[in-house]
Design an enzyme around this catalytic site. Sequence first.
Site, PDB file in Angstrom:
ATOM      1  N   ARG A  65      31.852  31.484 -65.071  1.00  0.00           N
ATOM      2  CA  ARG A  65      32.210  32.830 -65.544  1.00  0.00           C
ATOM      3  C   ARG A  65      33.017  32.824 -66.832  1.00  0.00           C
ATOM      4  O   ARG A  65      33.055  33.828 -67.545  1.00  0.00           O
ATOM      5  CB  ARG A  65      32.921  33.605 -64.423  1.00  0.00           C
ATOM      6  CG  ARG A  65      31.938  34.088 -63.370  1.00  0.00           C
ATOM      7  CD  ARG A  65      32.640  34.679 -62.186  1.00  0.00           C
ATOM      8  NE  ARG A  65      32.839  33.702 -61.138  1.00  0.00           N
ATOM      9  CZ  ARG A  65      33.806  33.752 -60.217  1.00  0.00           C
ATOM     10  NH1 ARG A  65      34.675  34.731 -60.243  1.00  0.00           N
ATOM     11  NH2 ARG A  65      33.895  32.831 -59.286  1.00  0.00           N
ATOM     12  N   GLU A 102      40.547  27.584 -55.013  1.00  0.00           N
ATOM     13  CA  GLU A 102      40.895  28.418 -53.853  1.00  0.00           C
ATOM     14  C   GLU A 102      39.927  28.229 -52.692  1.00  0.00           C
ATOM     15  O   GLU A 102      40.325  28.250 -51.543  1.00  0.00           O
ATOM     16  CB  GLU A 102      40.954  29.915 -54.247  1.00  0.00           C
ATOM     17  CG  GLU A 102      41.636  30.753 -53.170  1.00  0.00           C
ATOM     18  CD  GLU A 102      41.599  32.251 -53.442  1.00  0.00           C
ATOM     19  OE1 GLU A 102      40.877  32.716 -54.327  1.00  0.00           O
ATOM     20  OE2 GLU A 102      42.303  32.968 -52.700  1.00  0.00           O
TER      21      GLU A 102
HETATM   22  O1  LIG Z   1      42.361  28.804 -59.879  1.00  0.00           O
HETATM   23  P1  LIG Z   1      41.341  28.214 -58.973  1.00  0.00           P
HETATM   24  O2  LIG Z   1      41.757  28.175 -57.531  1.00  0.00           O
HETATM   25  O3  LIG Z   1      40.863  26.870 -59.455  1.00  0.00           O
HETATM   26  O4  LIG Z   1      40.070  29.189 -58.991  1.00  0.00           O
HETATM   27  C1  LIG Z   1      39.599  29.790 -60.154  1.00  0.00           C
HETATM   28  C2  LIG Z   1      38.193  29.362 -60.479  1.00  0.00           C
HETATM   29  O5  LIG Z   1      37.285  29.746 -59.426  1.00  0.00           O
HETATM   30  C3  LIG Z   1      36.206  30.486 -59.980  1.00  0.00           C
HETATM   31  O6  LIG Z   1      35.151  29.664 -60.382  1.00  0.00           O
HETATM   32  P2  LIG Z   1      34.046  29.037 -59.428  1.00  0.00           P
HETATM   33  O7  LIG Z   1      34.337  27.568 -59.312  1.00  0.00           O
HETATM   34  O8  LIG Z   1      33.911  29.817 -58.178  1.00  0.00           O
HETATM   35  O9  LIG Z   1      32.754  29.074 -60.308  1.00  0.00           O
HETATM   36  P3  LIG Z   1      31.764  30.140 -60.926  1.00  0.00           P
HETATM   37  O10 LIG Z   1      32.453  30.650 -62.162  1.00  0.00           O
HETATM   38  O11 LIG Z   1      30.613  29.253 -61.195  1.00  0.00           O
HETATM   39  O12 LIG Z   1      31.484  31.219 -59.932  1.00  0.00           O
HETATM   40  C4  LIG Z   1      36.810  31.155 -61.198  1.00  0.00           C
HETATM   41  O13 LIG Z   1      35.819  31.548 -62.119  1.00  0.00           O
HETATM   42  C5  LIG Z   1      37.713  30.086 -61.735  1.00  0.00           C
HETATM   43  O14 LIG Z   1      37.048  29.169 -62.587  1.00  0.00           O
HETATM   44  N1  LIG Z   2      39.541  35.378 -55.060  1.00  0.00           N
HETATM   45  C1  LIG Z   2      38.686  35.045 -56.046  1.00  0.00           C
HETATM   46  N2  LIG Z   2      37.832  35.958 -56.562  1.00  0.00           N
HETATM   47  C2  LIG Z   2      36.978  35.614 -57.557  1.00  0.00           C
HETATM   48  N3  LIG Z   2      36.921  34.399 -58.087  1.00  0.00           N
HETATM   49  C3  LIG Z   2      37.762  33.468 -57.611  1.00  0.00           C
HETATM   50  N4  LIG Z   2      37.948  32.185 -57.952  1.00  0.00           N
HETATM   51  C4  LIG Z   2      38.915  31.676 -57.170  1.00  0.00           C
HETATM   52  N5  LIG Z   2      39.372  32.606 -56.319  1.00  0.00           N
HETATM   53  C5  LIG Z   2      38.673  33.737 -56.583  1.00  0.00           C
END
Ligand SMILES: O=P(O)(O)OC[C@H]1O[C@H](OP(=O)(O)OP(=O)(O)O)[C@H](O)[C@@H]1O
Ligand SMILES: Nc1ncnc2[nH]cnc12
Length: 178
Positions: A65, A102
Amino acid sequence: MADVAYIRSLLKEHPDFPKKGIVFLDIFPLFKQPRAVETLLAHLVHHLALSVDSQVDVVVGLDARGFLFGPPLALRLGAAFVPVRKRGKLPGECVRASYVKEYGEDIFEMQADAIQPGQNVVVVDDLIATGGSASAAAELVLKQGGTLREFLFLIELTFLGGTKKLPAPAYSMIKIDD
Ligand SMILES: O=P(O)(O)OC[C@H]1O[C@H](OP(=O)(O)OP(=O)(O)O)[C@H](O)[C@@H]1O
Ligand SMILES: Nc1ncnc2[nH]cnc12
């Protein structure tokens, strides 16, 4: 501020996604409204003009994202865009860092020649939760000798304390407190 309230009103919450107990904040509704994307990019550019006193050389965006915000932000700043990708997606020699987020764990990679020593780098992502992903990205920037100027997030889940783990200042347009 009106633009912050406007962007916040477009976010959608999904309880128990992708796992039970996680409240997932969906940013994709923003992209149905070009005015919203324009508003948030203008907000971030304005913020950077006040917070970083030198030219930003590189905007680093996190898979996936962060790729929605990184390239248009880089274009507006006259900076390069460098992707951090999840393992196995980038060709050539890569540097890597493992992390816990997370709702899971993974490995991030960056191409080994992506950043030159001393370049001013800003890391951008849609959201910071535990800070695991952003910290791993920081590790990759620092391994290449980049100077981390700031982290930018659209959303911060403040109750998870992610920004405390980061080795440079962080700015979040929207803070969610509970
Ligand atoms: O602070 P954190 O606990 O590390 O979480 C945050 C990360 O989680 C999500 O990405 P995700 O890995 O779900 O990937 P995506 O963007 O491919 O959906 C979000 O876009 C951040 O990169
Ligand atoms: N709660 C949340 N919602 C969307 N993206 C996330 N990436 C990590 N935690 C998230």
